[in-house]
Design a protein around this motif. Structure first.
Motif, PDB file in Angstrom:
ATOM      1  N   TYR A 104       0.833  -1.195   0.000  1.00 30.90           N
ATOM      2  CA  TYR A 104       0.000   0.000   0.000  1.00 30.90           C
ATOM      3  C   TYR A 104       0.874   1.255   0.000  1.00 30.90           C
ATOM      4  N   THR A 142      -3.179 -11.263  -8.957  1.00 30.76           N
ATOM      5  CA  THR A 142      -3.756 -10.639  -7.764  1.00 30.76           C
ATOM      6  C   THR A 142      -3.245  -9.208  -7.613  1.00 30.76           C
ATOM      7  N   SER A 177      -3.577  -5.474  -5.162  1.00 28.94           N
ATOM      8  CA  SER A 177      -3.987  -4.861  -3.904  1.00 28.94           C
ATOM      9  C   SER A 177      -4.386  -3.423  -4.197  1.00 28.94           C
ATOM     10  N   ASN A 217      -8.929  -1.085   2.347  1.00 28.43           N
ATOM     11  CA  ASN A 217      -7.742  -1.767   1.842  1.00 28.43           C
ATOM     12  C   ASN A 217      -8.150  -3.192   1.475  1.00 28.43           C
ATOM     13  N   TYR A 218      -7.903  -3.593   0.238  1.00 27.09           N
ATOM     14  CA  TYR A 218      -8.440  -4.878  -0.207  1.00 27.09           C
ATOM     15  C   TYR A 218      -7.577  -5.481  -1.315  1.00 27.09           C
ATOM     16  N   THR A 219      -7.864  -6.741  -1.642  1.00 30.59           N
ATOM     17  CA  THR A 219      -7.208  -7.416  -2.762  1.00 30.59           C
ATOM     18  C   THR A 219      -8.274  -7.946  -3.711  1.00 30.59           C
TER      19      THR A 219
END
Length: 230
Positions: free
Chosen positions: A41, A201, A203, A220-222
């Motif tokens: 991040y 993947t 983020s 905050n995520y994936t």
């Protein structure tokens, strides 16, 4: 969730344009008020690039907004239009607006919307969603505004893959008065990248902030990009 490097999108609403125009009429006082993550991040310094550090005027309650420049007929009419059906006499004297994002959805043609639950802490566990490569989609979110006017509400989003930032975007939503009914905003359409190197993947970090850079929600995520929808 966009994928064009350093893209900034968005069309300011008429209300947003008007608030900046009228701010200059009222002695420079705007309708608004004041002002360790994983390595995937952004740092706080990076995110400062997306936010404004302009010093804004003092906060005002809804009643004080209407009292200001009350002899200016055009400004008074505009404020009444912005406040709509709000009963100012029955509104609590609260300076801080309350903005709650109630729903986030991914809308893509010829398929059901992906409705994303928002955890209270803003951090979904595990993979949040999957997008199909080369697909067209747009984001839709619903939010509620209470207590006071929120000025310059905006959405920012940053995406990383294997620790490298691949996209940074911003959408200006506008200025909104408190009301019983929720607001809905749809983002411009985007297309997911395709090909071997696009799949995998990612983020991301999404934020909803106002003119003062007050953050009402940070997520905050994936997510994955695959050959097919999940």
């Amino acid at each position: 969730m966009g994928f064009d490097e350093n893209k900034e999108t968005g069309e300011n609403s008429d209300a947003t344009d008007h608030v900046h125009e009228e701010n200059s009429k009222s002695d420079g006082e705007p309708l608004s008020r004041q002002v360790s993550e994983s390595s995937v991040y952004a740092t706080e310094e990076e995110e400062d690039e997306l936010g404004s550090k302009i010093q804004l005027g003092p906060q005002c309650t809804l009643k004080e907004h209407l009292e200001k420049d009350k002899d200016d007929e055009s400004l008074r009419r505009w404020k009444e239009q912005l406040l709509g059906s709000v009963d100012v006499n029955n509104v609590a004297e609260i300076l801080e607006p309350e903005v709650k994002i109630t729903c986030l959805s991914i809308v893509s043609p010829d398929r059901n919307d992906i409705v994303l639950p928002i955890p209270e802490n803003g951090n979904p566990k595990g993979l949040w969603f999957t997008l199909k490569e080369g697909s067209h989609y747009h984001l839709k979110f619903t939010f509620q505004v209470n207590n006071n006017i929120v000025s310059g509400l905006k959405y920012t989003n940053t995406v990383w893959k294997t620790g490298v930032k691949v996209d940074s975007s911003k959408e200006m939503l506008g200025t909104f008065s408190p009301q019983a009914e929720p607001y809905t905003h749809e983002m411009p359409e985007e297309t997911t990248p395709s090909g071997l190197f696009a799949r995998g993947t990612y983020s991301a970090r999404s934020k909803f902030l106002d003119d003062d850079n007050k953050c009402y929600l940070e997520i905050n995520y994936t997510f994955d990009i695959k050959k097919e929808w999940a």
